[in-house]
Design an enzyme around this catalytic site. Sequence first.
Site, PDB file in Angstrom:
ATOM      1  N   HIS A   1       0.244   5.243  10.842  1.00 11.14           N
ATOM      2  CA  HIS A   1       1.567   4.617  10.952  1.00 11.14           C
ATOM      3  C   HIS A   1       1.789   3.626   9.815  1.00 11.14           C
ATOM      4  O   HIS A   1       0.846   3.213   9.143  1.00 11.14           O
ATOM      5  CB  HIS A   1       1.712   3.879  12.292  1.00 11.14           C
ATOM      6  CG  HIS A   1       1.970   4.792  13.451  1.00 11.14           C
ATOM      7  ND1 HIS A   1       0.962   5.382  14.164  1.00 11.14           N
ATOM      8  CD2 HIS A   1       3.133   5.230  14.009  1.00 11.14           C
ATOM      9  CE1 HIS A   1       1.485   6.138  15.118  1.00 11.14           C
ATOM     10  NE2 HIS A   1       2.791   6.070  15.049  1.00 11.14           N
TER      11      HIS A   1
ATOM     12  N   LYS B   1       3.239  -1.740  11.974  1.00 13.06           N
ATOM     13  CA  LYS B   1       2.927  -1.448  13.388  1.00 13.06           C
ATOM     14  C   LYS B   1       1.903  -2.449  13.923  1.00 13.06           C
ATOM     15  O   LYS B   1       0.909  -2.736  13.262  1.00 13.06           O
ATOM     16  CB  LYS B   1       2.421   0.000  13.540  1.00 13.06           C
ATOM     17  CG  LYS B   1       2.195   0.373  14.999  1.00 13.06           C
ATOM     18  CD  LYS B   1       2.205   1.865  15.224  1.00 13.06           C
ATOM     19  CE  LYS B   1       1.964   2.227  16.677  1.00 13.06           C
ATOM     20  NZ  LYS B   1       3.045   1.758  17.567  1.00 13.06           N
TER      21      LYS B   1
HETATM   22  N1  LIG Z   1       8.291   5.870  22.201  1.00 13.04           N
HETATM   23  C1  LIG Z   1       8.675   6.220  20.961  1.00 13.04           C
HETATM   24  O1  LIG Z   1       9.127   7.378  20.711  1.00 13.04           O
HETATM   25  C2  LIG Z   1       8.587   5.224  19.864  1.00 13.04           C
HETATM   26  C3  LIG Z   1       8.138   3.967  20.156  1.00 13.04           C
HETATM   27  N2  LIG Z   1       8.150   2.980  19.210  1.00 13.04           N
HETATM   28  C4  LIG Z   1       7.771   1.652  19.667  1.00 13.04           C
HETATM   29  O2  LIG Z   1       8.946   0.849  19.734  1.00 13.04           O
HETATM   30  C5  LIG Z   1       8.608  -0.517  19.550  1.00 13.04           C
HETATM   31  C6  LIG Z   1       9.481  -1.121  18.466  1.00 13.04           C
HETATM   32  O3  LIG Z   1       9.185  -0.520  17.229  1.00 13.04           O
HETATM   33  P1  LIG Z   1       9.994  -0.902  15.904  1.00 13.04           P
HETATM   34  O4  LIG Z   1      11.453  -0.655  16.091  1.00 13.04           O
HETATM   35  O5  LIG Z   1       9.287  -0.221  14.800  1.00 13.04           O
HETATM   36  O6  LIG Z   1       9.715  -2.490  15.839  1.00 13.04           O
HETATM   37  P2  LIG Z   1      10.611  -3.639  15.207  1.00 13.04           P
HETATM   38  O7  LIG Z   1       9.719  -4.837  15.137  1.00 13.04           O
HETATM   39  O8  LIG Z   1      11.296  -3.159  13.983  1.00 13.04           O
HETATM   40  O9  LIG Z   1      11.734  -3.879  16.315  1.00 13.04           O
HETATM   41  C7  LIG Z   1      11.519  -4.525  17.538  1.00 13.04           C
HETATM   42  C8  LIG Z   1      12.780  -5.292  17.853  1.00 13.04           C
HETATM   43  O10 LIG Z   1      12.689  -5.840  19.178  1.00 13.04           O
HETATM   44  C9  LIG Z   1      13.102  -7.190  19.099  1.00 13.04           C
HETATM   45  N3  LIG Z   1      12.594  -8.009  20.188  1.00 13.04           N
HETATM   46  C10 LIG Z   1      11.329  -8.403  20.437  1.00 13.04           C
HETATM   47  N4  LIG Z   1      11.291  -9.193  21.522  1.00 13.04           N
HETATM   48  C11 LIG Z   1      12.586  -9.297  21.966  1.00 13.04           C
HETATM   49  C12 LIG Z   1      13.208  -9.981  23.048  1.00 13.04           C
HETATM   50  N5  LIG Z   1      12.491 -10.725  23.887  1.00 13.04           N
HETATM   51  N6  LIG Z   1      14.542  -9.858  23.194  1.00 13.04           N
HETATM   52  C13 LIG Z   1      15.273  -9.101  22.364  1.00 13.04           C
HETATM   53  N7  LIG Z   1      14.743  -8.443  21.306  1.00 13.04           N
HETATM   54  C14 LIG Z   1      13.419  -8.536  21.130  1.00 13.04           C
HETATM   55  C15 LIG Z   1      12.575  -7.654  17.764  1.00 13.04           C
HETATM   56  O11 LIG Z   1      13.193  -8.867  17.393  1.00 13.04           O
HETATM   57  P3  LIG Z   1      12.398  -9.944  16.490  1.00 13.04           P
HETATM   58  O12 LIG Z   1      12.531  -9.407  15.106  1.00 13.04           O
HETATM   59  O13 LIG Z   1      13.150 -11.201  16.746  1.00 13.04           O
HETATM   60  O14 LIG Z   1      10.974  -9.994  16.975  1.00 13.04           O
HETATM   61  C16 LIG Z   1      12.979  -6.468  16.888  1.00 13.04           C
HETATM   62  O15 LIG Z   1      14.326  -6.525  16.505  1.00 13.04           O
HETATM   63  C17 LIG Z   1       7.105  -0.526  19.250  1.00 13.04           C
HETATM   64  O16 LIG Z   1       6.395  -0.789  20.438  1.00 13.04           O
HETATM   65  C18 LIG Z   1       6.841   0.906  18.768  1.00 13.04           C
HETATM   66  O17 LIG Z   1       5.516   1.303  18.937  1.00 13.04           O
HETATM   67  C19 LIG Z   1       8.594   3.217  17.941  1.00 13.04           C
HETATM   68  C20 LIG Z   1       9.026   4.459  17.584  1.00 13.04           C
HETATM   69  C21 LIG Z   1       9.046   5.575  18.510  1.00 13.04           C
HETATM   70  O1  LIG Z   2       5.500   1.988  16.014  1.00  8.43           O
HETATM   71  C1  LIG Z   2       5.942   3.096  15.626  1.00  8.43           C
HETATM   72  O2  LIG Z   2       6.542   3.217  14.552  1.00  8.43           O
HETATM   73  C2  LIG Z   2       5.756   4.270  16.481  1.00  8.43           C
HETATM   74  N1  LIG Z   2       5.271   4.069  17.673  1.00  8.43           N
HETATM   75  C3  LIG Z   2       5.038   5.058  18.661  1.00  8.43           C
HETATM   76  C4  LIG Z   2       3.555   5.105  18.984  1.00  8.43           C
HETATM   77  O3  LIG Z   2       2.946   4.033  19.152  1.00  8.43           O
HETATM   78  O4  LIG Z   2       3.006   6.197  19.100  1.00  8.43           O
HETATM   79  C5  LIG Z   2       5.661   6.382  18.349  1.00  8.43           C
HETATM   80  C6  LIG Z   2       5.721   6.750  16.906  1.00  8.43           C
HETATM   81  O5  LIG Z   2       4.502   7.291  16.513  1.00  8.43           O
HETATM   82  C7  LIG Z   2       6.168   5.597  16.011  1.00  8.43           C
END
Ligand SMILES: NC(=O)C1=CN([C@@H]2O[C@H](COP(=O)(O)OP(=O)(O)OC[C@H]3O[C@@H](n4cnc5c(N)ncnc54)[C@H](OP(=O)(O)O)[C@@H]3O)[C@@H](O)[C@H]2O)C=CC1
Ligand SMILES: O=C(O)C1=N[C@H](C(=O)O)C[C@H](O)C1
Length: 269
Positions: free
Chosen positions: A158, A162
């Site tokens: 990743h 991450k």
């Molecule tokens: N299941 C799936 O298919 C996938 C899952 N993921 C998962 O999604 C999650 C997010 O990934 P990603 O978008 O890359 O991460 P980012 O850090 O880019 O985004 C997370 C967002 O959530 C916000 N956030 C955190 N805490 C709060 C809160 N208490 N209230 C409101 N907003 C909040 C952060 O704000 P701030 O910047 O202020 O911290 C940020 O804007 C991870 O756990 C990742 O592993 C990602 C891709 C695919």
């Molecule tokens: O954090 C990410 O970017 C992603 N998180 C998910 C994971 O933990 O598997 C899904 C995807 O791989 C991207």
Amino acid sequence: MTDLPGIVITGASGRMGQMLVRTVLASDKARLVGCVERAGNAWLGRDIGEAMGGAAVGVSVTDDPLEAFAKAQAVIDFTSPAATVEFAALAAQARAVHVIGTTGLEPAHLEKLDWAAHHAVIVRAGNMSLGVNLLVQLTKKVAEALDADWDIEVLEAHHRMKVDAPSGTALMLGDAAAEGRGVTLDEAKVAARDGITGARERGSIGFSSIRGGDIVGEHDVIFATEGERIVLRHLATDRTIFARGALKAALWGQDKIPGHYNMIDVLGL
Ligand SMILES: NC(=O)C1=CN([C@@H]2O[C@H](COP(=O)(O)OP(=O)(O)OC[C@H]3O[C@@H](n4cnc5c(N)ncnc54)[C@H](OP(=O)(O)O)[C@@H]3O)[C@@H](O)[C@H]2O)C=CC1
Ligand SMILES: O=C(O)C1=N[C@H](C(=O)O)C[C@H](O)C1
């Protein structure tokens, strides 16, 4: 138009948040009714379309999740474990479907989701893409067919930002491999190796994590034995695959009874 399910995106300024906002705005099956960020976020009070560098869309970013959720039929949440637990309680109060993509949840977080799932639909998956969920099923089948002479290793790569390892996807694949083999992942898991580790323990399921650059998400499940090796691989090159899956889950959940669901349920795999 207004009969379409209303969707709130939490963490709207994040990598996945922005992708989700675009996906919902482009959909003719749902409408965007709210965007949530926490106090202090630079986008608070701004129109989400403008904050993302485009035209205004009439939805401004708020730090009041309950007010936003009250207007919604579904909340799509890719944030952090602590935030997701808080949002689950609020989504349950609002009786909104809660689609959880957040990874890195510990048993204590998962326990807290149980209360919410008594009151509302929760769809949670460490990976919302069709390809990975198919790979999960394939992994289970291959593991069922092979005995412990075949060593199972899960590799994931990743981007540098991450924060959790192994990835949620790697753990889904590990769970599927363990289930296929008739054991629990807790008993078989080897999450890290360093130094004089000794020889590989028969029947264990190993994990390795790479972090670098802008890798969206890559996963291999390796079945290795004497003289041959099977590698099942998924490569994600665009985050829209996760956002499309999450929106599908939000719509699918609309007529379901409260409880925990996953993407295998949504996709009917
Ligand atoms: N299941 C799936 O298919 C996938 C899952 N993921 C998962 O999604 C999650 C997010 O990934 P990603 O978008 O890359 O991460 P980012 O850090 O880019 O985004 C997370 C967002 O959530 C916000 N956030 C955190 N805490 C709060 C809160 N208490 N209230 C409101 N907003 C909040 C952060 O704000 P701030 O910047 O202020 O911290 C940020 O804007 C991870 O756990 C990742 O592993 C990602 C891709 C695919
Ligand atoms: O954090 C990410 O970017 C992603 N998180 C998910 C994971 O933990 O598997 C899904 C995807 O791989 C991207």
